[in-house]
Motif scaffolding. Structure first.
Motif, PDB file in Angstrom:
ATOM      1  N   PHE A 157     -12.227  98.205  24.333  1.00 37.50           N
ATOM      2  CA  PHE A 157     -11.781  96.816  24.348  1.00 37.50           C
ATOM      3  C   PHE A 157     -12.205  96.116  23.056  1.00 37.50           C
ATOM      4  N   LEU A 158     -11.377  95.175  22.624  1.00 40.87           N
ATOM      5  CA  LEU A 158     -11.667  94.409  21.414  1.00 40.87           C
ATOM      6  C   LEU A 158     -12.501  93.173  21.739  1.00 40.87           C
ATOM      7  N   GLY A 159     -13.496  92.937  20.916  1.00 40.82           N
ATOM      8  CA  GLY A 159     -14.273  91.710  20.999  1.00 40.82           C
ATOM      9  C   GLY A 159     -14.853  91.421  19.632  1.00 40.82           C
ATOM     10  N   TRP A 160     -15.616  90.352  19.517  1.00 41.39           N
ATOM     11  CA  TRP A 160     -16.317  90.076  18.272  1.00 41.39           C
ATOM     12  C   TRP A 160     -17.530  89.198  18.552  1.00 41.39           C
ATOM     13  N   GLU A 161     -18.486  89.231  17.630  1.00 42.01           N
ATOM     14  CA  GLU A 161     -19.699  88.427  17.751  1.00 42.01           C
ATOM     15  C   GLU A 161     -19.594  87.268  16.765  1.00 42.01           C
ATOM     16  N   TYR A 162     -19.412  86.095  17.332  1.00 43.41           N
ATOM     17  CA  TYR A 162     -19.171  84.885  16.555  1.00 43.41           C
ATOM     18  C   TYR A 162     -20.491  84.191  16.241  1.00 43.41           C
ATOM     19  N   ALA A 163     -20.711  83.872  14.969  1.00 51.30           N
ATOM     20  CA  ALA A 163     -21.934  83.191  14.548  1.00 51.30           C
ATOM     21  C   ALA A 163     -21.682  81.694  14.500  1.00 51.30           C
TER      22      ALA A 163
ATOM     23  N   ILE B 108     -17.245  87.172  22.011  1.00 55.33           N
ATOM     24  CA  ILE B 108     -15.910  86.720  22.395  1.00 55.33           C
ATOM     25  C   ILE B 108     -15.156  87.939  22.904  1.00 55.33           C
ATOM     26  N   LEU B 109     -14.710  87.878  24.142  1.00 53.70           N
ATOM     27  CA  LEU B 109     -14.059  89.018  24.773  1.00 53.70           C
ATOM     28  C   LEU B 109     -12.779  88.567  25.475  1.00 53.70           C
ATOM     29  N   GLY B 110     -11.824  89.484  25.570  1.00 48.85           N
ATOM     30  CA  GLY B 110     -10.616  89.215  26.345  1.00 48.85           C
ATOM     31  C   GLY B 110      -9.419  88.748  25.544  1.00 48.85           C
ATOM     32  N   LEU B 111      -9.567  88.613  24.227  1.00 44.61           N
ATOM     33  CA  LEU B 111      -8.442  88.231  23.378  1.00 44.61           C
ATOM     34  C   LEU B 111      -8.038  89.415  22.505  1.00 44.61           C
TER      35      LEU B 111
ATOM     36  N   ASP C 134      -7.303  79.997  26.201  1.00 42.63           N
ATOM     37  CA  ASP C 134      -6.348  81.085  26.011  1.00 42.63           C
ATOM     38  C   ASP C 134      -6.714  82.345  26.787  1.00 42.63           C
ATOM     39  N   GLY C 135      -7.662  82.223  27.714  1.00 44.26           N
ATOM     40  CA  GLY C 135      -7.975  83.327  28.612  1.00 44.26           C
ATOM     41  C   GLY C 135      -9.109  84.226  28.176  1.00 44.26           C
ATOM     42  N   GLY C 136      -9.791  83.873  27.080  1.00 42.14           N
ATOM     43  CA  GLY C 136     -10.914  84.673  26.629  1.00 42.14           C
ATOM     44  C   GLY C 136     -12.223  84.254  27.279  1.00 42.14           C
TER      45      GLY C 136
ATOM     46  N   ILE D 171     -10.811  93.842  30.550  1.00 46.82           N
ATOM     47  CA  ILE D 171     -12.189  93.405  30.368  1.00 46.82           C
ATOM     48  C   ILE D 171     -12.425  92.060  31.051  1.00 46.82           C
ATOM     49  N   THR D 172     -11.412  91.202  31.105  1.00 46.49           N
ATOM     50  CA  THR D 172     -11.597  89.914  31.770  1.00 46.49           C
ATOM     51  C   THR D 172     -11.794  90.095  33.275  1.00 46.49           C
TER      52      THR D 172
END
Length: 228
Positions: free
Chosen positions: A82-88, A97-100, A126-128, A207-208
């Motif tokens: 699954f795609l996600g990212w760690e936002y600073a 951030i997960l689910g987008l 937006d559903g994330g 993942i959501t």
């Protein structure tokens, strides 16, 4: 037998601190019998290895390449990626951030101009999902503890890279604000000393859906200390 999921994972293609490639991480988690992993590399303004002098679309293409490589490496196996990212958000505060998807990232070329509260609002609308990572971590690069309980969907109360004290403080925070609790390894290599995550009762293709279910089952969290 449960279905193990990693919610917090870095690779060398997009995180400067990553010590393993996406393909190596896929092989590692496959060897442990995991059902799924979330690739959550450091995003822009974080400890990213993406060149900041590129046009925005190219930056995104470079960033999601680690996820795409992991998906390719996992083909033919039982591991979902699954795609996600760690936002600073500044000051050392970081959020998973997960689910987008990639299309969401590309659709918002002005996103790094948004204030953190606006960013999280847009993600959630937006559903994330927004999960604050290691909120009480003590480290040289963190000068202030920032909490945003009204803008998140949960808290990482068990981070395998944190001390037990840091994790206990995160749990206390989540309990006080009645926020869902999650766990992740924050794994940067294929030889972590500790691991944490979610062990669900079944496989989740979304993942959501997993995060919503795990919010109702804090007992799904696991934490393995001192791995050999």
């Amino acid at each position: 037998m449960g279905y193990k999921y990693e919610l917090h994972l870095h690779t060398s293609e997009a995180s400067k601190c990553g010590a393993a490639t996406a393909a190596e991480q896929v092989a590692f988690y496959n060897s442990l019998g995991y059902a799924g992993i979330c690739i959550t590399n450091h995003y822009f303004r974080g400890n990213t290895s993406i060149p900041m002098d590129l046009p925005f679309e190219q930056q995104i293409r470079y960033f999601v390449r680690a996820y795409e490589l992991a998906k390719e490496a996992a083909e033919g196996t039982d591991l979902d990626v699954f795609l996600g990212w760690e936002y600073a958000a500044g000051g050392g505060a970081e959020f998973l951030i997960l689910g987008l998807d990639t299309e969401w990232l590309l659709a918002h070329p002005d996103q790094m101009q948004w204030k953190p509260a606006e960013y999280f609002t847009r993600v959630r609308e937006d559903g994330g999902f927004v999960i604050q990572a290691h909120p009480y971590r003590q480290a040289s690069y963190i000068n202030t503890i920032h909490l945003m309980p009204w803008h998140v969907d949960g808290v990482e109360v068990c981070n395998a890279g944190n001390s037990d004290f840091d994790n206990e403080m995160a749990r206390h925070y989540a309990e006080m604000y009645k926020l869902p609790m999650y766990a992740g390894s924050d794994n940067h290599s294929c030889s972590p000393k500790r691991m944490a995550g979610i062990e669900a009762d079944r496989r989740y293709d979304s993942i959501t859906e997993l995060l919503r279910a795990a919010a109702e089952h804090p007992e799904w969290m696991f934490y393995h200390r001192d791995l050999k």
